[in-house]
Motif scaffolding. Structure first.
Motif, short mmCIF file in Angstrom:
data_model
loop_
_atom_site.label_atom_id
_atom_site.label_comp_id
_atom_site.label_asym_id
_atom_site.label_seq_id
_atom_site.Cartn_x
_atom_site.Cartn_y
_atom_site.Cartn_z
N ASP A 170 0.85 -1.18 0.00
CA ASP A 170 0.00 0.00 0.00
C ASP A 170 0.90 1.24 0.00
O ASP A 170 1.78 1.37 0.85
N VAL A 171 0.68 2.11 -0.96
CA VAL A 171 1.49 3.33 -1.08
C VAL A 171 0.54 4.53 -1.15
O VAL A 171 0.18 5.00 -2.23
N PRO A 172 0.12 5.04 0.01
CA PRO A 172 -0.79 6.20 0.01
C PRO A 172 -0.10 7.51 -0.27
O PRO A 172 -0.75 8.53 -0.50
N GLY A 173 1.24 7.49 -0.28
CA GLY A 173 2.00 8.70 -0.55
C GLY A 173 3.40 8.57 0.00
O GLY A 173 3.77 7.54 0.59
N GLU A 209 -2.66 9.62 -9.01
CA GLU A 209 -1.86 10.79 -9.30
C GLU A 209 -1.31 11.36 -7.99
O GLU A 209 -1.93 11.23 -6.93
N ALA A 210 -0.17 11.97 -8.07
CA ALA A 210 0.49 12.53 -6.89
C ALA A 210 0.07 13.98 -6.70
O ALA A 210 0.18 14.79 -7.63
N ASN A 211 -0.40 14.29 -5.51
CA ASN A 211 -0.81 15.65 -5.19
C ASN A 211 0.04 16.20 -4.05
O ASN A 211 0.15 15.55 -2.99
N LEU A 212 0.62 17.36 -4.26
CA LEU A 212 1.45 17.99 -3.23
C LEU A 212 0.58 18.39 -2.05
O LEU A 212 -0.41 19.10 -2.19
N HIS A 244 0.57 13.08 -1.45
CA HIS A 244 -0.44 12.04 -1.30
C HIS A 244 -0.78 11.47 -2.68
O HIS A 244 -0.89 12.23 -3.66
N PHE A 245 -0.94 10.16 -2.76
CA PHE A 245 -1.36 9.51 -4.00
C PHE A 245 -2.87 9.26 -3.93
O PHE A 245 -3.35 8.61 -3.00
N GLU A 246 -3.58 9.79 -4.91
CA GLU A 246 -5.03 9.69 -4.92
C GLU A 246 -5.51 9.19 -6.27
O GLU A 246 -4.85 9.42 -7.29
#
Length: 289
Positions: free
Chosen positions: A95-98, A121-124, A279-281
């Motif tokens: 699991d890679v939530p970020g 997608e990665a969100n700052l 965070h990866f969403e």
């Protein structure tokens, strides 16, 4: 190059000290978490991974669910190390939530992950500055005193942590404010600046590392802001920790909040590095019109 999963927290802690203590303040998060885990193995669970080249450890990462993967600052870090970690996490269905950590390591990870996982997608989330202090600068003393929080303060601290979580957009803090407050008080890490018997500001000794301590959860409610209470609380807790034998203190700041950065510099904290939090969403679905 080989990625190795480590089960023994004490062995991983020794490895981490060898790799991370040259930048101890910048790596206060992984070092502090590992020190607490070694003192109390039941305190939390963790995923612990390191990379070896020709049998020599060269990099590591760790995660304590539900938090993000930590990418520390290592002197001889290479892009290939980060690429190998990203591939290992993806191939083994972690699991890679970020991710959070040293900015170059984070950017390399984002680049590698983008080519692996097309669903997110990665969100700052935040750009952080890491500051270190070895010698306090004098400041004008404000009315009041620093006290160690006690059990009857837990409801107040839980309320303030909830507000702090809202202001910093930290959902985990918001959702676990009561539990965090209880732990901070019971371990005697939470401190309050008290004026006339009334708590007006909060500060916490977050983690210990081999030679230092980290301060966090600095919060002052709106009705008490702009009176210098937070500066005094941080100054006083920093002095206490130095007097107790810490060689340095460290803290994180929001780089997009110039006020907090200025406050800490005035009491002697010096910038030593940056940390990025992503965070990866799930990607928004593309609906046809």
């Amino acid at each position: 190059m080989k990625v190795i999963k480590q089960e023994d927290v004490h062995a991983f802690g020794s490895l981490a000290q060898n790799l991370l203590t040259n930048s101890e303040a910048e790596n206060n998060l992984p070092l502090g978490i590992l020190q607490r885990m070694q003192e109390d193995p039941s305190a939390m669970t963790a995923n612990l991974l390191h990379i070896e080249e020709e049998g020599i450890p060269v990099y590591l990462t760790m995660r304590t669910p539900p938090h993000l993967w930590i990418l520390p600052s290592v002197e001889r870090m290479k892009q290939q190390h980060i690429q190998s970690l990203a591939a290992y996490l993806f191939e083994h269905n972690y699991d890679v939530p970020g991710v959070l950590g040293e900015e170059q390591a984070v950017m390399w990870f984002l680049e590698a992950w983008k080519g692996l996982d097309q669903t997110k997608e990665a969100n700052l989330h935040m750009r952080q500055g890491i500051y270190r202090l070895e010698k306090l600068l004098p400041i004008a003393h404000q009315e009041g005193k620093l006290v160690v929080a006690e059990d009857h303060h837990i409801p107040r601290i839980a309320e303030w942590l909830g507000r702090f979580g809202e202001e910093t957009n930290e959902s985990i803090i918001r959702g676990q404010a009561k539990e965090l407050a209880q732990d901070m008080v019971q371990t005697k890490r939470a401190h309050l600046w008290v004026v006339g018997g009334e708590p007006v500001s909060m500060v916490n000794r977050a983690r210990k590392t081999p030679n230092g301590s980290t301060i966090n959860a600095v919060y002052t409610p709106d009705q008490h802001k702009r009176k210098g209470y937070a500066s005094q609380a941080v100054w006083s807790l920093t002095k206490k920790l130095l007097d107790e034998g810490c060689k340095f203190c460290a803290l994180y700041t929001d780089l997009d909040n110039p006020t907090s950065n200025s406050i800490y510099k005035k009491i002697g904290y010096k910038w030593v590095g940056n940390s990025l939090v992503y965070h990866f969403e799930p990607k928004a679905s593309k609906e046809s019109t």
